[in-house]
Design a protein around this motif. Sequence first.
Motif, short mmCIF file in Angstrom:
data_model
loop_
_atom_site.label_atom_id
_atom_site.label_comp_id
_atom_site.label_asym_id
_atom_site.label_seq_id
_atom_site.Cartn_x
_atom_site.Cartn_y
_atom_site.Cartn_z
N VAL A 71 31.45 28.16 24.62
CA VAL A 71 32.61 27.38 24.16
C VAL A 71 32.53 25.96 24.69
O VAL A 71 32.77 24.99 23.96
N ILE A 72 32.17 25.83 25.98
CA ILE A 72 32.00 24.50 26.57
C ILE A 72 30.93 23.72 25.81
O ILE A 72 31.09 22.52 25.53
N PHE A 73 29.84 24.39 25.45
CA PHE A 73 28.77 23.75 24.70
C PHE A 73 29.24 23.33 23.30
O PHE A 73 29.08 22.17 22.89
N LEU A 74 29.86 24.25 22.57
CA LEU A 74 30.28 23.97 21.20
C LEU A 74 31.39 22.94 21.13
O LEU A 74 31.52 22.22 20.14
N PHE A 75 32.19 22.85 22.19
CA PHE A 75 33.25 21.85 22.22
C PHE A 75 32.69 20.43 22.28
O PHE A 75 33.42 19.46 22.13
N GLY A 76 31.36 20.34 22.50
CA GLY A 76 30.72 19.04 22.43
C GLY A 76 30.81 18.43 21.04
O GLY A 76 30.63 17.23 20.87
N LEU A 77 31.08 19.27 20.04
CA LEU A 77 31.27 18.77 18.68
C LEU A 77 32.47 17.83 18.60
O LEU A 77 32.57 17.02 17.68
N LEU A 78 33.38 17.95 19.56
CA LEU A 78 34.55 17.07 19.59
C LEU A 78 34.25 15.81 20.40
O LEU A 78 35.05 15.37 21.22
N SER A 79 33.05 15.29 20.21
CA SER A 79 32.58 14.05 20.86
C SER A 79 32.53 14.15 22.38
O SER A 79 32.57 13.14 23.08
N GLY A 80 32.45 15.37 22.92
CA GLY A 80 32.38 15.55 24.36
C GLY A 80 33.75 15.70 25.00
O GLY A 80 33.86 16.15 26.14
N PHE A 81 34.81 15.35 24.27
CA PHE A 81 36.16 15.46 24.83
C PHE A 81 36.52 16.92 25.09
O PHE A 81 37.10 17.26 26.13
#
Length: 331
Positions: free
Chosen positions: A172-182
């Motif tokens: 989840v931490i990895f995929l949340f990178g889709l939100l520009s790292g935020f």
Amino acid sequence: MKEISFIRQHIGKWKQLESVVDKASEEHPERLADAYMEITADLSFSRSHYPRSRITIYLNNLASALHHSLYKNRKESGSRIVAFWKTEVPRVMYASRKELRYSLLVFLVSAAIGCLSTLNDDLFPRLIMGNSYIDMTLTNIERGDPMGVYKNLPPVPMFFYILINNVRVSFVIFLFGLLSGFGTGTMLFYNGVMIGTFQTFCFQQHVGLESLLAVWLHGTLEISALVVAGAAGFALGNGWLFPGTYPRGYAFRQGAVRGLKIAVGTTPIFILAAFIESFLTRHTETPDVIRGGFILLSLAFVIYYYIYLPKQLSHESSSESQNPVLQSTDV
């Protein structure tokens, strides 16, 4: 961008790619594929901006050589899986060292915030950890077993529960990178605040040393892997947010591949951490010196695998790639 600036910016990488072509029979197909994607992106840029330049001819020849090597060298080594964790993950960690620093910084700052907030507000731990968890911990402290929470479940089901949860959180931490790292930063922040809050709360209850020995017996590996997963998320976000001279789509794919390798690479660390937490952490009667030594050993492994080994492999690759094939006068 001026042609000379373009050459100076990428000439080091092109020399390394030449060494990949020279040793194509020893390289894994995935490395050849990554090299081919890198050179074709540069070739595309060069064709668009310097169509009649010798650098475009050079890049075209290098791309052709890589293409030939890629489709010629299709055999997979029997040690492919071993090589992934032995060399590929450390190398991609070196390429992502900036993202790793960002991830560690976010975690440390958030842990400090959790600590300071707990010191200034007695109700803050209940807000972060929940009333039930705080009440259970206080009850365990009164019973003389402050870390009794690690004994609530039998070892085997506890192992699978922790493993699945930690791997899920890391991806989840990895995929949340889709939100520009935020999104990645938010997840790291939350976990850091939890750690800082809980440890400070335990010190306030005069069981700080015991909490350190229990939590970090498995947490040294577990928390380190979460920070590394944060680096994977930042690599994913930076790929499309800061493409540099590459097309945004290409930069995003490269960041995604790099981040995915990092995220997958944390899986054995999470397995080991879950085993320690389920089968060893519960034995709080173990002498402090043994638990402390185990924590230091785990920390030494993390530093070696994620910092020292990546740097060492990078230096070896740089030494091997020092050849005079491409000189500035050639372009």
